[in-house]
Design a protein around this motif. Sequence first.
Motif, PDB file in Angstrom:
ATOM      1  N   GLN A  69       0.803  -1.212   0.000  1.00 36.44           N
ATOM      2  CA  GLN A  69       0.000   0.000   0.000  1.00 36.44           C
ATOM      3  C   GLN A  69       0.841   1.269   0.000  1.00 36.44           C
ATOM      4  O   GLN A  69       0.303   2.357  -0.162  1.00 36.44           O
ATOM      5  N   SER A  70       2.144   1.130   0.202  1.00 39.06           N
ATOM      6  CA  SER A  70       2.997   2.321   0.135  1.00 39.06           C
ATOM      7  C   SER A  70       3.306   2.579  -1.344  1.00 39.06           C
ATOM      8  O   SER A  70       3.454   1.656  -2.121  1.00 39.06           O
ATOM      9  N   GLY A  71       3.380   3.815  -1.704  1.00 36.11           N
ATOM     10  CA  GLY A  71       3.565   4.170  -3.105  1.00 36.11           C
ATOM     11  C   GLY A  71       4.979   3.930  -3.601  1.00 36.11           C
ATOM     12  O   GLY A  71       5.942   3.973  -2.834  1.00 36.11           O
ATOM     13  N   GLU A  72       5.081   3.677  -4.895  1.00 37.06           N
ATOM     14  CA  GLU A  72       6.395   3.478  -5.499  1.00 37.06           C
ATOM     15  C   GLU A  72       7.229   4.740  -5.326  1.00 37.06           C
ATOM     16  O   GLU A  72       6.762   5.851  -5.549  1.00 37.06           O
TER      17      GLU A  72
END
Length: 120
Positions: free
Chosen positions: A53-56
């Motif tokens: 769920q953490s962004g690239e």
Amino acid sequence: MRCRESGPCANCPWRRDSDPGEWSTEQWQNMHATTGERGAEAPVGAPLFACHQSGEGREQACAGWLAAVGADHLGARLAIAQGRLPAEALQPDPDGPALYGSWAELLAAKTPPGEPDVGW
């Protein structure tokens, strides 16, 4: 540095109640590269398993991974020693969801039937 302060997200692969079907073979391989075991810890330079769920480009360590097997990752232990992660991140929440205790346990339970052997 840890994705969810409140614990593993609902579909974290380290949760016993999550669906393994949403993870690709590549994601399983990437996860394996982050996971050691007692006596054969993942080295300091091994990647931390990032929360999906953490962004690239803004990856943060997966709360479920940290609680389940983070103690077997030298880089995670170093992050705690340096104050970049709280020590309690390496302990499952007794009131939280049930987690797998090792890579072998997770893999045995979640490898989809008919999945090709990719060298895990």
